[in-house]
Design a protein around this motif. Sequence first.
Motif, mmCIF file in Angstrom:
data_model
loop_
_atom_site.group_PDB
_atom_site.id
_atom_site.type_symbol
_atom_site.label_atom_id
_atom_site.label_comp_id
_atom_site.label_asym_id
_atom_site.label_seq_id
_atom_site.Cartn_x
_atom_site.Cartn_y
_atom_site.Cartn_z
ATOM 1 N N ARG A 120 0.843 -1.190 0.000
ATOM 2 C CA ARG A 120 0.000 0.000 0.000
ATOM 3 C C ARG A 120 0.878 1.240 0.000
ATOM 4 O O ARG A 120 1.932 1.259 0.610
ATOM 5 C CB ARG A 120 -0.897 0.011 1.228
ATOM 6 C CG ARG A 120 -1.923 -1.075 1.219
ATOM 7 C CD ARG A 120 -2.825 -0.938 2.428
ATOM 8 N NE ARG A 120 -3.738 -2.047 2.496
ATOM 9 C CZ ARG A 120 -5.025 -1.965 2.204
ATOM 10 N NH1 ARG A 120 -5.552 -0.830 1.835
ATOM 11 N NH2 ARG A 120 -5.792 -3.018 2.295
ATOM 12 N N GLN B 188 -8.086 4.150 -2.586
ATOM 13 C CA GLN B 188 -9.083 4.399 -1.555
ATOM 14 C C GLN B 188 -8.564 5.471 -0.614
ATOM 15 O O GLN B 188 -7.361 5.605 -0.403
ATOM 16 C CB GLN B 188 -9.320 3.134 -0.712
ATOM 17 C CG GLN B 188 -9.967 1.998 -1.435
ATOM 18 C CD GLN B 188 -10.089 0.798 -0.514
ATOM 19 O OE1 GLN B 188 -9.107 0.340 0.045
ATOM 20 N NE2 GLN B 188 -11.314 0.301 -0.365
ATOM 21 N N VAL C 252 -10.724 2.810 3.805
ATOM 22 C CA VAL C 252 -9.985 1.649 4.318
ATOM 23 C C VAL C 252 -10.419 1.351 5.746
ATOM 24 O O VAL C 252 -10.671 0.202 6.125
ATOM 25 C CB VAL C 252 -8.454 1.890 4.248
ATOM 26 C CG1 VAL C 252 -7.693 0.790 4.963
ATOM 27 C CG2 VAL C 252 -8.008 2.002 2.803
ATOM 28 N N SER D 271 -12.421 -1.949 7.162
ATOM 29 C CA SER D 271 -11.796 -2.810 8.170
ATOM 30 C C SER D 271 -12.721 -3.061 9.360
ATOM 31 O O SER D 271 -12.588 -4.076 10.029
ATOM 32 C CB SER D 271 -10.482 -2.201 8.652
ATOM 33 O OG SER D 271 -10.719 -1.070 9.456
#
Length: 180
Positions: A5, A38, A43, A47
């Motif tokens: 990421r 995103q 994110v 999650s």
Amino acid sequence: YFCGRLLVRTTADPMALSRVMIKTVHEIDPEQPVDTIQTLEQVRSDSIAAPRLTTILIGLFAVLALVISAAGIGSMMALSVSQHTHEIGIRMALGAQRTDILRLVLRQALMLILLGAAVGLAGTFVLTRFLESFLFGVSATDPVTFGAVAVLLAVVALLACYIPARRATKVDPMVALRYE
């Protein structure tokens, strides 16, 4: 091949900078794929989606259980009042006021509610050890939570008993005496 990421901090709209970020990644490594862009908020939301759904479902089931319990308690109290109609009629014929009958029925209900709360609290102290891993931000034996839940359940139970208790105050002594 790097699969990870890339986090970018910006004061501007992050999605507006997505093309610039893709271009910068491809300038460094043209073979590097960029497939998902995103925001940090997206994110974070993804999650916690599963725990949030679980919490919502547990809450809905708890409310449903509370409603079913209240209906059951009210039904049992209504049965008890109907079984004691003759006794209530005698009390009213001997001069008991409607408030006395209401107090009598609610006092009986309160005794059962307190007994149930005591047994429930004792059982809860034992069973919370098994549920400790599901608790967040509260200990398994948090006295505030235990007290709040016990009070909530007692209030709901008393409210469920109020309707049959009110019905007991409307018993006509003459009809009740002829009842049996």
